[in-house]
Enzyme design. Structure first.
Site, PDB file in Angstrom:
ATOM      1  N   TYR A  55       0.820  -1.214   0.000  1.00 32.30           N
ATOM      2  CA  TYR A  55       0.000   0.000   0.000  1.00 32.30           C
ATOM      3  C   TYR A  55       0.859   1.273   0.000  1.00 32.30           C
ATOM      4  CZ  TYR A  55      -4.189  -2.738   0.153  1.00 32.30           C
ATOM      5  OH  TYR A  55      -5.180  -3.618  -0.199  1.00 32.30           O
ATOM      6  N   ILE A  94      -9.923   3.072  -4.185  1.00 36.79           N
ATOM      7  CA  ILE A  94      -9.409   3.717  -2.982  1.00 36.79           C
ATOM      8  C   ILE A  94      -8.623   4.970  -3.337  1.00 36.79           C
ATOM      9  CG2 ILE A  94      -9.431   1.544  -1.689  1.00 36.79           C
ATOM     10  CD1 ILE A  94      -6.401   1.348  -2.057  1.00 36.79           C
ATOM     11  N   ASP A  95      -8.517   5.292  -4.634  1.00 36.74           N
ATOM     12  CA  ASP A  95      -7.848   6.538  -5.020  1.00 36.74           C
ATOM     13  C   ASP A  95      -8.781   7.723  -4.781  1.00 36.74           C
ATOM     14  OD1 ASP A  95      -9.430   7.241  -7.472  1.00 36.74           O
ATOM     15  OD2 ASP A  95      -8.568   5.403  -8.285  1.00 36.74           O
ATOM     16  N   HIS A 110     -14.757   0.587  -0.536  1.00 38.16           N
ATOM     17  CA  HIS A 110     -13.586  -0.226  -0.178  1.00 38.16           C
ATOM     18  C   HIS A 110     -12.493   0.608   0.500  1.00 38.16           C
ATOM     19  CE1 HIS A 110     -14.763  -3.519  -3.340  1.00 38.16           C
ATOM     20  NE2 HIS A 110     -15.491  -3.572  -2.239  1.00 38.16           N
ATOM     21  N   LEU A 204     -14.604  -1.235 -20.886  1.00 40.08           N
ATOM     22  CA  LEU A 204     -13.739  -1.553 -22.019  1.00 40.08           C
ATOM     23  C   LEU A 204     -14.286  -2.762 -22.763  1.00 40.08           C
ATOM     24  CD1 LEU A 204     -11.147  -0.413 -23.225  1.00 40.08           C
ATOM     25  CD2 LEU A 204      -9.866  -2.038 -21.841  1.00 40.08           C
ATOM     26  N   GLU A 205     -14.695  -3.755 -21.995  1.00 37.14           N
ATOM     27  CA  GLU A 205     -15.408  -4.894 -22.583  1.00 37.14           C
ATOM     28  C   GLU A 205     -16.502  -5.344 -21.628  1.00 37.14           C
ATOM     29  OE1 GLU A 205     -11.991  -8.183 -21.640  1.00 37.14           O
ATOM     30  OE2 GLU A 205     -11.771  -6.912 -23.418  1.00 37.14           O
TER      31      GLU A 205
END
Ligand code: BJW
Length: 239
Positions: A55, A94-95, A110, A204-205
Protein backbone atom coordinates in the site's frame (compact mmCIF):
# COMPACT_ATOMS: atom_id res chain seq x y z
CA UNK A 1 -36.38 9.80 -17.32
CA UNK A 2 -36.89 13.32 -15.98
CA UNK A 3 -34.65 13.53 -12.96
CA UNK A 4 -35.23 10.17 -11.21
CA UNK A 5 -32.50 9.06 -8.77
CA UNK A 6 -29.27 7.66 -10.23
CA UNK A 7 -26.71 5.32 -8.66
CA UNK A 8 -23.29 5.10 -10.31
CA UNK A 9 -20.79 2.34 -9.42
CA UNK A 10 -17.19 2.78 -10.53
CA UNK A 11 -14.24 0.38 -10.48
CA UNK A 12 -10.54 0.35 -11.28
CA UNK A 13 -11.15 0.71 -15.05
CA UNK A 14 -12.16 4.37 -14.68
CA UNK A 15 -8.75 5.23 -13.23
CA UNK A 16 -6.66 3.20 -15.65
CA UNK A 17 -6.19 6.03 -18.14
CA UNK A 18 -5.02 8.17 -15.21
CA UNK A 19 -2.09 5.77 -14.80
CA UNK A 20 -3.38 3.44 -12.05
CA UNK A 21 -3.48 -0.31 -12.53
CA UNK A 22 -6.61 -2.43 -12.52
CA UNK A 23 -6.70 -5.75 -10.64
CA UNK A 24 -7.90 -8.51 -12.95
CA UNK A 25 -6.81 -7.35 -16.40
CA UNK A 26 -3.94 -9.32 -17.97
CA UNK A 27 -1.37 -6.82 -16.65
CA UNK A 28 -3.35 -6.05 -13.47
CA UNK A 29 -2.16 -6.02 -9.86
CA UNK A 30 -3.40 -9.54 -9.11
CA UNK A 31 -1.27 -10.92 -11.96
CA UNK A 32 1.85 -9.98 -9.96
CA UNK A 33 0.75 -10.05 -6.33
CA UNK A 34 -1.27 -12.71 -4.53
CA UNK A 35 -4.50 -11.57 -2.87
CA UNK A 36 -3.68 -13.85 0.08
CA UNK A 37 -0.41 -11.97 0.64
CA UNK A 38 -1.76 -8.42 0.71
CA UNK A 39 -5.55 -8.11 0.73
CA UNK A 40 -6.88 -10.04 3.72
CA UNK A 41 -6.83 -9.32 7.45
CA UNK A 42 -4.98 -12.62 7.89
CA UNK A 43 -2.20 -11.38 5.60
CA UNK A 44 -1.87 -8.21 7.68
CA UNK A 45 -1.73 -10.21 10.92
CA UNK A 46 0.90 -12.57 9.44
CA UNK A 47 3.16 -10.08 7.67
CA UNK A 48 2.16 -6.45 8.16
CA UNK A 49 5.49 -5.20 6.70
CA UNK A 50 4.60 -6.87 3.38
CA UNK A 51 1.09 -5.39 3.36
CA UNK A 52 2.40 -1.93 4.29
CA UNK A 53 4.97 -2.14 1.45
CA UNK A 54 2.19 -2.93 -1.08
CA UNK A 55 0.00 0.00 0.00
CA UNK A 56 2.95 2.39 0.53
CA UNK A 57 3.97 1.82 -3.10
CA UNK A 58 0.42 2.43 -4.33
CA UNK A 59 0.08 5.57 -2.15
CA UNK A 60 3.32 6.98 -3.59
CA UNK A 61 2.08 6.19 -7.09
CA UNK A 62 -1.25 7.95 -6.43
CA UNK A 63 0.64 11.04 -5.19
CA UNK A 64 2.84 11.12 -8.31
CA UNK A 65 1.96 14.43 -10.06
CA UNK A 66 1.51 12.50 -13.32
CA UNK A 67 -1.55 10.71 -11.88
CA UNK A 68 -4.49 13.05 -12.48
CA UNK A 69 -8.25 12.59 -12.94
CA UNK A 70 -9.29 11.93 -16.52
CA UNK A 71 -12.25 13.00 -18.63
CA UNK A 72 -14.45 10.23 -17.17
CA UNK A 73 -13.97 11.43 -13.56
CA UNK A 74 -14.68 15.01 -14.65
CA UNK A 75 -17.79 13.99 -16.62
CA UNK A 76 -19.31 12.29 -13.55
CA UNK A 77 -18.74 15.47 -11.52
CA UNK A 78 -20.48 17.39 -14.29
CA UNK A 79 -23.40 14.95 -14.10
CA UNK A 80 -23.66 15.52 -10.32
CA UNK A 81 -23.75 19.29 -10.89
CA UNK A 82 -26.06 19.36 -13.92
CA UNK A 83 -28.59 16.61 -13.16
CA UNK A 84 -31.85 17.80 -11.60
CA UNK A 85 -32.29 14.71 -9.36
CA UNK A 86 -30.24 12.73 -6.83
CA UNK A 87 -26.97 11.15 -7.97
CA UNK A 88 -25.11 8.78 -5.63
CA UNK A 89 -21.58 8.00 -6.77
CA UNK A 90 -20.29 4.77 -5.23
CA UNK A 91 -16.71 3.77 -5.95
CA UNK A 92 -14.80 0.60 -5.22
CA UNK A 93 -11.62 2.60 -5.83
CA UNK A 94 -9.41 3.72 -2.98
CA UNK A 95 -7.85 6.54 -5.02
CA UNK A 96 -9.04 10.15 -4.68
CA UNK A 97 -9.47 10.85 -8.39
CA UNK A 98 -13.26 11.36 -8.17
CA UNK A 99 -12.74 14.08 -5.55
CA UNK A 100 -9.95 15.68 -7.58
CA UNK A 101 -12.19 15.49 -10.67
CA UNK A 102 -14.82 17.58 -8.87
CA UNK A 103 -17.17 15.03 -7.27
CA UNK A 104 -18.42 16.16 -3.91
CA UNK A 105 -18.98 13.08 -1.77
CA UNK A 106 -18.18 9.78 -3.51
CA UNK A 107 -18.89 6.79 -1.27
CA UNK A 108 -15.64 4.82 -1.04
CA UNK A 109 -17.07 1.41 -0.23
CA UNK A 110 -13.59 -0.23 -0.18
CA UNK A 111 -11.95 2.60 1.76
CA UNK A 112 -9.42 5.31 0.95
CA UNK A 113 -5.69 5.01 0.37
CA UNK A 114 -5.02 8.51 1.72
CA UNK A 115 -6.40 7.62 5.15
CA UNK A 116 -4.99 5.39 7.90
CA UNK A 117 -6.91 3.72 10.71
CA UNK A 118 -5.73 2.86 14.19
CA UNK A 119 -6.76 -0.64 15.22
CA UNK A 120 -6.33 0.38 18.87
CA UNK A 121 -8.58 3.46 19.12
CA UNK A 122 -10.48 3.05 15.82
CA UNK A 123 -9.76 6.65 14.73
CA UNK A 124 -9.28 7.35 10.99
CA UNK A 125 -6.68 9.98 10.02
CA UNK A 126 -5.78 11.59 6.66
CA UNK A 127 -2.47 9.97 5.63
CA UNK A 128 -0.03 10.76 2.78
CA UNK A 129 3.23 9.21 4.10
CA UNK A 130 4.40 5.62 4.27
CA UNK A 131 2.99 3.48 7.08
CA UNK A 132 5.20 1.14 9.11
CA UNK A 133 4.64 -1.36 11.90
CA UNK A 134 6.10 1.25 14.29
CA UNK A 135 3.94 4.20 13.14
CA UNK A 136 2.26 5.99 16.05
CA UNK A 137 -1.42 6.90 15.97
CA UNK A 138 -1.74 10.71 16.10
CA UNK A 139 -4.95 10.33 18.11
CA UNK A 140 -4.05 7.81 20.86
CA UNK A 141 -0.22 7.74 20.46
CA UNK A 142 -0.22 3.94 20.43
CA UNK A 143 2.39 2.48 18.06
CA UNK A 144 1.98 -0.69 16.03
CA UNK A 145 -1.75 -0.50 15.33
CA UNK A 146 -1.92 1.68 12.23
CA UNK A 147 -3.29 0.09 9.04
CA UNK A 148 -4.41 1.37 5.62
CA UNK A 149 -8.07 2.44 5.70
CA UNK A 150 -9.06 -0.11 3.04
CA UNK A 151 -11.53 -3.02 2.96
CA UNK A 152 -9.88 -6.40 2.53
CA UNK A 153 -11.55 -9.69 1.61
CA UNK A 154 -13.67 -10.92 4.49
CA UNK A 155 -14.24 -7.40 5.84
CA UNK A 156 -17.50 -5.50 5.58
CA UNK A 157 -17.55 -2.74 2.95
CA UNK A 158 -18.34 0.82 4.06
CA UNK A 159 -21.56 2.87 3.70
CA UNK A 160 -23.61 -0.25 2.89
CA UNK A 161 -26.83 1.00 4.45
CA UNK A 162 -26.82 4.22 2.43
CA UNK A 163 -25.93 2.35 -0.76
CA UNK A 164 -28.64 -0.31 -0.33
CA UNK A 165 -31.23 2.38 0.31
CA UNK A 166 -30.22 4.23 -2.87
CA UNK A 167 -30.27 1.02 -4.93
CA UNK A 168 -33.88 0.24 -4.10
CA UNK A 169 -34.98 3.79 -5.01
CA UNK A 170 -32.93 4.45 -8.15
CA UNK A 171 -34.37 4.72 -11.66
CA UNK A 172 -30.99 4.43 -13.40
CA UNK A 173 -27.98 2.33 -12.39
CA UNK A 174 -24.69 2.88 -14.23
CA UNK A 175 -21.71 0.54 -13.80
CA UNK A 176 -18.35 1.86 -15.03
CA UNK A 177 -14.99 0.07 -15.35
CA UNK A 178 -15.58 -2.85 -13.00
CA UNK A 179 -15.29 -6.57 -13.78
CA UNK A 180 -18.21 -7.32 -11.43
CA UNK A 181 -16.37 -10.15 -9.70
CA UNK A 182 -16.27 -8.84 -6.15
CA UNK A 183 -19.34 -8.90 -3.91
CA UNK A 184 -21.34 -7.11 -2.64
CA UNK A 185 -20.67 -4.55 -5.44
CA UNK A 186 -21.12 -7.27 -8.10
CA UNK A 187 -24.69 -7.76 -6.92
CA UNK A 188 -25.75 -4.11 -7.15
CA UNK A 189 -26.91 -4.33 -10.77
CA UNK A 190 -29.30 -7.19 -9.97
CA UNK A 191 -30.63 -5.35 -6.92
CA UNK A 192 -31.24 -2.14 -8.89
CA UNK A 193 -32.83 -4.08 -11.73
CA UNK A 194 -35.12 -5.99 -9.38
CA UNK A 195 -36.23 -2.62 -7.98
CA UNK A 196 -37.18 -1.46 -11.49
CA UNK A 197 -34.14 0.59 -12.53
CA UNK A 198 -32.77 0.84 -16.07
CA UNK A 199 -29.25 -0.60 -15.97
CA UNK A 200 -26.28 0.52 -18.08
CA UNK A 201 -22.70 -0.75 -18.28
CA UNK A 202 -19.85 1.41 -19.61
CA UNK A 203 -16.70 -0.72 -19.81
CA UNK A 204 -13.74 -1.55 -22.02
CA UNK A 205 -15.41 -4.89 -22.58
CA UNK A 206 -18.69 -6.34 -21.34
CA UNK A 207 -18.34 -7.87 -17.88
CA UNK A 208 -21.38 -10.14 -18.40
CA UNK A 209 -23.57 -11.19 -21.29
CA UNK A 210 -26.93 -9.53 -21.93
CA UNK A 211 -29.52 -10.10 -19.21
CA UNK A 212 -28.43 -7.89 -16.33
CA UNK A 213 -27.83 -4.69 -18.28
CA UNK A 214 -30.38 -2.95 -20.53
CA UNK A 215 -27.54 -1.19 -22.36
CA UNK A 216 -23.83 -1.99 -22.63
CA UNK A 217 -21.36 0.43 -24.20
CA UNK A 218 -17.83 -0.81 -24.88
CA UNK A 219 -14.83 1.52 -25.00
CA UNK A 220 -12.34 3.37 -22.85
CA UNK A 221 -13.85 5.29 -19.97
CA UNK A 222 -12.37 8.66 -20.98
CA UNK A 223 -14.33 8.46 -24.25
CA UNK A 224 -17.58 6.69 -23.47
CA UNK A 225 -18.36 8.22 -20.07
CA UNK A 226 -18.31 11.89 -21.22
CA UNK A 227 -20.41 10.94 -24.29
CA UNK A 228 -22.96 9.07 -22.15
CA UNK A 229 -23.17 11.91 -19.60
CA UNK A 230 -23.62 14.53 -22.33
CA UNK A 231 -26.50 12.62 -23.92
CA UNK A 232 -28.13 11.94 -20.53
CA UNK A 233 -27.98 15.62 -19.57
CA UNK A 234 -29.32 16.68 -22.98
CA UNK A 235 -32.27 14.27 -22.80
CA UNK A 236 -33.05 15.13 -19.17
CA UNK A 237 -32.80 18.88 -19.57
CA UNK A 238 -34.99 18.97 -22.68
CA UNK A 239 -37.81 16.98 -21.07
C1 BJW B 1 -11.69 -0.31 -18.38
C2 BJW B 1 -10.56 0.32 -18.79
C3 BJW B 1 -10.73 1.55 -19.38
C4 BJW B 1 -9.93 -1.51 -18.00
N1 BJW B 1 -11.96 2.06 -19.51
N2 BJW B 1 -12.91 0.20 -18.52
C5 BJW B 1 -18.16 -16.59 -2.80
C6 BJW B 1 -19.26 -16.10 -3.49
C7 BJW B 1 -19.66 -14.75 -3.36
C8 BJW B 1 -18.95 -13.89 -2.54
C9 BJW B 1 -17.87 -14.39 -1.85
C10 BJW B 1 -17.50 -15.72 -1.97
N3 BJW B 1 -16.39 -15.92 -1.19
C11 BJW B 1 -16.09 -14.74 -0.58
C12 BJW B 1 -17.00 -13.80 -0.97
C13 BJW B 1 -17.03 -12.37 -0.58
C14 BJW B 1 -15.88 -11.60 -1.18
C15 BJW B 1 -15.90 -11.77 -2.70
O1 BJW B 1 -16.62 -11.11 -3.42
N4 BJW B 1 -15.07 -12.65 -3.23
C16 BJW B 1 -15.08 -12.89 -4.66
C17 BJW B 1 -13.67 -12.81 -5.21
C18 BJW B 1 -15.77 -14.21 -4.90
N5 BJW B 1 -16.13 -10.21 -0.85
C19 BJW B 1 -15.72 -9.67 0.30
O2 BJW B 1 -15.05 -10.31 1.10
C20 BJW B 1 -16.15 -8.26 0.59
N6 BJW B 1 -16.81 -8.23 1.86
C21 BJW B 1 -17.97 -8.87 2.07
O3 BJW B 1 -18.54 -9.52 1.22
O4 BJW B 1 -18.44 -8.70 3.35
C22 BJW B 1 -19.68 -9.33 3.70
C23 BJW B 1 -20.78 -8.31 3.77
C24 BJW B 1 -21.14 -7.58 2.66
C25 BJW B 1 -22.15 -6.64 2.73
C26 BJW B 1 -22.83 -6.44 3.90
C27 BJW B 1 -22.48 -7.18 5.03
C28 BJW B 1 -21.46 -8.13 4.95
C29 BJW B 1 -14.96 -7.31 0.65
C30 BJW B 1 -14.33 -7.12 -0.69
C31 BJW B 1 -13.05 -6.29 -0.57
C32 BJW B 1 -12.37 -6.05 -1.91
N7 BJW B 1 -11.09 -5.47 -1.71
C33 BJW B 1 -10.27 -5.12 -2.86
C34 BJW B 1 -8.85 -4.72 -2.34
C35 BJW B 1 -8.88 -3.58 -1.33
C36 BJW B 1 -8.76 -2.23 -1.95
C37 BJW B 1 -7.48 -2.03 -2.78
O5 BJW B 1 -6.41 -2.56 -2.44
O6 BJW B 1 -7.54 -1.29 -3.77
O7 BJW B 1 -10.91 -4.09 -3.61
S1 BJW B 1 -10.08 -6.45 -4.04
C38 BJW B 1 -10.11 -5.42 -5.47
O8 BJW B 1 -11.25 -5.81 -6.29
C39 BJW B 1 -10.37 -4.00 -4.96
C40 BJW B 1 -11.40 -3.53 -5.96
O9 BJW B 1 -12.15 -2.44 -5.43
C41 BJW B 1 -12.22 -4.77 -6.22
C42 BJW B 1 -13.02 -4.72 -7.53
O10 BJW B 1 -12.19 -4.65 -8.64
P1 BJW B 1 -12.63 -3.85 -9.96
O11 BJW B 1 -12.70 -2.41 -9.64
O12 BJW B 1 -13.82 -4.46 -10.55
O13 BJW B 1 -11.33 -4.04 -10.88
P2 BJW B 1 -11.01 -5.23 -11.95
O14 BJW B 1 -9.58 -5.18 -12.23
O15 BJW B 1 -11.57 -6.51 -11.50
O16 BJW B 1 -11.85 -4.81 -13.26
C43 BJW B 1 -11.46 -3.69 -14.02
C44 BJW B 1 -12.48 -3.51 -15.15
O17 BJW B 1 -12.17 -2.31 -15.83
C45 BJW B 1 -12.46 -4.64 -16.19
O18 BJW B 1 -13.79 -5.03 -16.48
C46 BJW B 1 -11.84 -3.98 -17.44
O19 BJW B 1 -12.39 -4.46 -18.65
C47 BJW B 1 -12.22 -2.54 -17.23
N8 BJW B 1 -11.29 -1.57 -17.82
N9 BJW B 1 -9.47 -0.55 -18.51
C48 BJW B 1 -13.02 1.31 -19.06
N10 BJW B 1 -9.66 2.24 -19.85
Amino acid sequence: MAGGPIVILTGAGISRESGLETFRDKDGLWSRVSIDEVATPEAFARDSERVHAFYNARRRQLLNPEVQPNAAHRALAELERGYPGDVLLVTQNIDDLHERGGSVAPQHMHGELLKARCTCCGRTTPWRDDLATTTRCPACDHSGGMRPHVVWFGEIPLSMERIQQALICCELFISIGTSGQVYPAAGFVAEARAAGARTVELNLERSVGPGLFDQQVEGSASEIVPAFVASLLTVTNTQ
